[in-house]
Design a protein around this motif. Structure first.
Motif, mmCIF file in Angstrom:
data_model
loop_
_atom_site.group_PDB
_atom_site.id
_atom_site.type_symbol
_atom_site.label_atom_id
_atom_site.label_comp_id
_atom_site.label_asym_id
_atom_site.label_seq_id
_atom_site.Cartn_x
_atom_site.Cartn_y
_atom_site.Cartn_z
ATOM 1 N N ASN A 66 51.248 0.394 21.807
ATOM 2 C CA ASN A 66 52.015 -0.236 22.885
ATOM 3 C C ASN A 66 51.243 -0.183 24.203
ATOM 4 O OD1 ASN A 66 54.074 -0.829 21.126
ATOM 5 N ND2 ASN A 66 55.248 1.006 21.631
ATOM 6 N N ARG A 67 50.567 0.911 24.464
ATOM 7 C CA ARG A 67 49.766 1.021 25.684
ATOM 8 C C ARG A 67 48.655 -0.023 25.691
ATOM 9 N NH1 ARG A 67 47.744 3.576 29.939
ATOM 10 N NH2 ARG A 67 45.506 3.900 30.078
ATOM 11 N N ILE A 72 46.315 -5.214 27.512
ATOM 12 C CA ILE A 72 45.811 -6.545 27.153
ATOM 13 C C ILE A 72 46.615 -7.617 27.884
ATOM 14 C CG2 ILE A 72 45.590 -8.221 25.278
ATOM 15 C CD1 ILE A 72 45.070 -5.750 23.425
ATOM 16 N N ARG A 73 47.932 -7.479 27.881
ATOM 17 C CA ARG A 73 48.776 -8.467 28.576
ATOM 18 C C ARG A 73 48.479 -8.479 30.073
ATOM 19 N NH1 ARG A 73 52.873 -6.674 24.895
ATOM 20 N NH2 ARG A 73 53.663 -5.268 26.494
ATOM 21 N N TYR A 100 43.300 -6.758 19.200
ATOM 22 C CA TYR A 100 42.401 -5.692 19.627
ATOM 23 C C TYR A 100 41.750 -5.124 18.385
ATOM 24 C CZ TYR A 100 40.644 -1.726 22.251
ATOM 25 O OH TYR A 100 39.812 -0.809 22.859
ATOM 26 N N ILE A 101 40.418 -5.245 18.280
ATOM 27 C CA ILE A 101 39.724 -4.777 17.075
ATOM 28 C C ILE A 101 38.852 -3.552 17.346
ATOM 29 C CG2 ILE A 101 39.759 -6.996 15.902
ATOM 30 C CD1 ILE A 101 36.818 -7.357 16.827
ATOM 31 N N GLY A 102 38.878 -3.039 18.576
ATOM 32 C CA GLY A 102 38.094 -1.854 18.918
ATOM 33 C C GLY A 102 38.591 -0.622 18.177
ATOM 34 N N PRO A 107 38.402 1.751 28.838
ATOM 35 C CA PRO A 107 38.994 1.768 30.188
ATOM 36 C C PRO A 107 39.447 0.367 30.602
ATOM 37 C CG PRO A 107 36.796 2.752 30.188
ATOM 38 C CD PRO A 107 37.024 2.204 28.834
ATOM 39 N N PHE A 108 40.409 0.310 31.499
ATOM 40 C CA PHE A 108 40.979 -0.959 31.932
ATOM 41 C C PHE A 108 39.920 -1.895 32.503
ATOM 42 C CE2 PHE A 108 42.867 -3.691 35.182
ATOM 43 C CZ PHE A 108 43.787 -4.385 34.404
ATOM 44 N N THR A 109 38.968 -1.361 33.260
ATOM 45 C CA THR A 109 37.936 -2.224 33.862
ATOM 46 C C THR A 109 37.125 -2.938 32.792
ATOM 47 O OG1 THR A 109 36.489 -0.294 34.033
ATOM 48 C CG2 THR A 109 37.709 -0.908 36.004
#
Length: 135
Positions: A66-67, A72-73, A100-102, A107-109
């Motif tokens: 969820n995080r 991503i959104r 998301y395939i990581g 980090p957000f940046t």
């Protein structure tokens, strides 16, 4: 004036449209994202409807999934205006799945920078496919 919003109507919820997207869509990867996109056959309330997903196999805890989806959104919300400008200019409607395939949370940046690259690549993909159909 740019609107940095992400409303309910911009989310892809229709099972029929989601199935069509995953069966007929084109895809590419900009690590840590995989993007599946297709043109919408019907007019949508917004130029793009988006669905985000994170693998349950890679992230066992719902809190982490969820995080990541929230991040991503948020990245999409901040960068979508360039894609919207392109789509409005060419009168296109798009269905979009961002996966998301990581293997770990970045980090957000980094996520934000990759989202920017992803949306630019999507515009180029659409431009090349549009040019191919006109010839």
């Amino acid at each position: 004036m740019k609107k940095y919003t992400f409303s309910k109507e911009e989310r892809l919820c229709s099972k029929r449209l989601i199935d069509g997207l995953f069966h007929n869509g084109s895809s590419f990867v900009v690590y840590p994202y995989r993007v599946i996109y297709s043109r919408a056959a019907v007019a949508l309330p917004f130029p793009v409807q988006v669905i985000t997903s994170v693998s349950k196999r890679r992230f066992k805890h719902a809190v982490m999934r969820n995080r990541l989806k929230r991040l991503i959104r948020e990245c999409y919300r901040l960068e979508k205006h360039n894609l919207y400008d392109y789509l409005n200019e060419h009168s296109l409607h798009l269905l979009l799945a961002i996966q998301y395939i990581g293997k770990e949370e970045l980090p957000f940046t980094d996520l934000h920078q990759k989202m920017k690259m992803l949306l630019e690549k999507l515009s180029h993909e659409l431009a090349s496919s549009t040019l191919g159909k006109r010839n």
